[in-house]
Design a protein around this motif. Structure first.
Motif, mmCIF file in Angstrom:
data_model
loop_
_atom_site.group_PDB
_atom_site.id
_atom_site.type_symbol
_atom_site.label_atom_id
_atom_site.label_comp_id
_atom_site.label_asym_id
_atom_site.label_seq_id
_atom_site.Cartn_x
_atom_site.Cartn_y
_atom_site.Cartn_z
ATOM 1 N N GLU A 118 33.901 32.662 -13.439
ATOM 2 C CA GLU A 118 34.363 32.655 -14.825
ATOM 3 C C GLU A 118 34.014 31.311 -15.463
ATOM 4 N N ALA A 119 33.743 31.344 -16.772
ATOM 5 C CA ALA A 119 33.403 30.120 -17.494
ATOM 6 C C ALA A 119 34.217 30.049 -18.782
ATOM 7 N N SER A 120 34.650 28.824 -19.113
ATOM 8 C CA SER A 120 35.334 28.584 -20.382
ATOM 9 C C SER A 120 34.862 27.243 -20.921
ATOM 10 N N TYR A 121 34.917 27.112 -22.255
ATOM 11 C CA TYR A 121 34.442 25.889 -22.899
ATOM 12 C C TYR A 121 35.486 25.446 -23.911
ATOM 13 N N THR A 122 36.094 24.284 -23.659
ATOM 14 C CA THR A 122 37.136 23.758 -24.532
ATOM 15 C C THR A 122 36.962 22.260 -24.685
ATOM 16 N N ASP A 123 36.953 21.798 -25.929
ATOM 17 C CA ASP A 123 36.909 20.367 -26.242
ATOM 18 C C ASP A 123 35.781 19.621 -25.532
ATOM 19 N N GLY A 124 34.608 20.226 -25.463
ATOM 20 C CA GLY A 124 33.445 19.558 -24.878
ATOM 21 C C GLY A 124 33.364 19.618 -23.371
ATOM 22 N N ILE A 125 34.293 20.331 -22.724
ATOM 23 C CA ILE A 125 34.292 20.467 -21.260
ATOM 24 C C ILE A 125 34.007 21.918 -20.905
ATOM 25 N N LEU A 126 32.929 22.145 -20.165
ATOM 26 C CA LEU A 126 32.611 23.466 -19.638
ATOM 27 C C LEU A 126 33.255 23.571 -18.264
ATOM 28 N N LYS A 127 34.113 24.569 -18.087
ATOM 29 C CA LYS A 127 34.814 24.742 -16.808
ATOM 30 C C LYS A 127 34.387 26.059 -16.181
ATOM 31 N N LEU A 128 33.866 25.968 -14.963
ATOM 32 C CA LEU A 128 33.473 27.136 -14.189
ATOM 33 C C LEU A 128 34.448 27.283 -13.026
ATOM 34 N N VAL A 129 34.953 28.484 -12.841
ATOM 35 C CA VAL A 129 35.822 28.776 -11.707
ATOM 36 C C VAL A 129 35.090 29.774 -10.826
ATOM 37 N N VAL A 130 34.780 29.350 -9.610
ATOM 38 C CA VAL A 130 34.045 30.180 -8.660
ATOM 39 C C VAL A 130 35.020 30.564 -7.548
ATOM 40 N N ALA A 131 35.326 31.856 -7.463
ATOM 41 C CA ALA A 131 36.319 32.330 -6.495
ATOM 42 C C ALA A 131 35.719 32.390 -5.092
ATOM 43 N N LYS A 132 36.592 32.173 -4.110
ATOM 44 C CA LYS A 132 36.188 32.328 -2.711
ATOM 45 C C LYS A 132 36.322 33.791 -2.319
ATOM 46 N N LYS A 133 35.559 34.187 -1.301
ATOM 47 C CA LYS A 133 35.705 35.517 -0.733
ATOM 48 C C LYS A 133 37.084 35.587 -0.080
ATOM 49 N N GLU A 134 37.631 36.764 -0.021
ATOM 50 C CA GLU A 134 38.993 36.938 0.508
ATOM 51 C C GLU A 134 39.115 36.404 1.932
ATOM 52 N N GLU A 135 38.107 36.625 2.759
ATOM 53 C CA GLU A 135 38.183 36.160 4.152
ATOM 54 C C GLU A 135 38.039 34.645 4.273
ATOM 55 N N ALA A 136 37.533 33.995 3.236
ATOM 56 C CA ALA A 136 37.342 32.541 3.279
ATOM 57 C C ALA A 136 38.570 31.772 2.796
ATOM 58 N N LYS A 137 39.512 32.459 2.158
ATOM 59 C CA LYS A 137 40.705 31.780 1.660
ATOM 60 C C LYS A 137 41.582 31.358 2.827
ATOM 61 N N LEU A 138 42.147 30.177 2.696
ATOM 62 C CA LEU A 138 43.032 29.680 3.740
ATOM 63 C C LEU A 138 44.359 30.414 3.643
ATOM 64 N N GLN A 139 44.690 31.132 4.686
ATOM 65 C CA GLN A 139 45.934 31.886 4.687
ATOM 66 C C GLN A 139 46.813 31.372 5.820
ATOM 67 N N PRO A 140 48.030 30.977 5.473
ATOM 68 C CA PRO A 140 48.929 30.497 6.532
ATOM 69 C C PRO A 140 49.331 31.675 7.428
ATOM 70 N N ARG A 141 49.423 31.386 8.709
ATOM 71 C CA ARG A 141 49.847 32.431 9.651
ATOM 72 C C ARG A 141 50.544 31.775 10.823
ATOM 73 N N GLU A 142 51.357 32.549 11.456
ATOM 74 C CA GLU A 142 52.070 32.035 12.618
ATOM 75 C C GLU A 142 51.369 32.518 13.876
ATOM 76 N N ILE A 143 51.255 31.606 14.821
ATOM 77 C CA ILE A 143 50.586 31.939 16.086
ATOM 78 C C ILE A 143 51.641 32.009 17.168
ATOM 79 N N ALA A 144 51.687 33.156 17.860
ATOM 80 C CA ALA A 144 52.683 33.385 18.909
ATOM 81 C C ALA A 144 52.274 32.649 20.188
ATOM 82 N N VAL A 145 53.244 32.097 20.851
ATOM 83 C CA VAL A 145 52.998 31.427 22.126
ATOM 84 C C VAL A 145 53.197 32.449 23.230
ATOM 85 N N LYS A 146 52.227 32.545 24.124
ATOM 86 C CA LYS A 146 52.285 33.543 25.211
ATOM 87 C C LYS A 146 52.755 32.916 26.488
#
Length: 146
Positions: A118-146
């Motif tokens: 996505e791109a927006s232009y306000t007050d002389g600043i062009l802002k691009l937002v580039v989304a990450k793929k769902e699998e690349a997003k950092l997701q907190p998770r709990e790891i069970a101890v075996k």
């Protein structure tokens, strides 16, 4: 106070190249550059949990002047030079306004979703937002101890 431009080729590296690199922007300011030198807009790039934010300083442009393309893994932002209109009846003692073409490209990592930019232009600043793929997003998770 006098501002002096230093030539990188003639300066001696007395304290090492890392120290000099820190101060290069001070001595190589855009105010010293000749008007015919190609200039590119300053950029800020930040990574968030959901993607990347790219901000470009492009004052004086209209939204219609900006072209944004994605080809393979390269995001390109460009603008064509504006033609300066002749102003009759004015006798300039100094004229520093100039509008130059520019093109700035960014290599996109594999973790981005190229279909979600996505791109927006306000007050002389062009802002691009580039989304990450769902699998690349950092997701907190709990790891069970075996």
């Amino acid at each position: 106070m006098t501002l002096v431009k230093f030539n990188n080729g003639t300066r001696k590296h007395v304290t090492g190249p890392r120290f000099i690199d820190v101060f290069d922007p001070i001595f190589n300011d855009r105010f010293f550059a000749p008007s015919n030198v190609a200039k590119v807009p300053a950029v800020n790039i930040a990574e968030t949990e959901t993607g990347f934010e790219i901000e470009l300083a492009v004052p004086g442009l209209k939204k219609e002047d900006i072209k944004i393309n994605v080809d393979k893994d390269v995001l390109t932002v460009a603008s064509e030079a504006k033609k300066e209109e002749a102003t009759e009846g004015k006798n300039y003692s100094k004229k520093e306004f100039s509008f130059n073409s520019f093109s700035r490209s960014f290599n996109l990592p594999d973790s981005v979703d190229q279909n979600n930019i996505e791109a927006s232009y306000t007050d002389g600043i062009l802002k691009l937002v580039v989304a990450k793929k769902e699998e690349a997003k950092l997701q907190p998770r709990e790891i069970a101890v075996k």
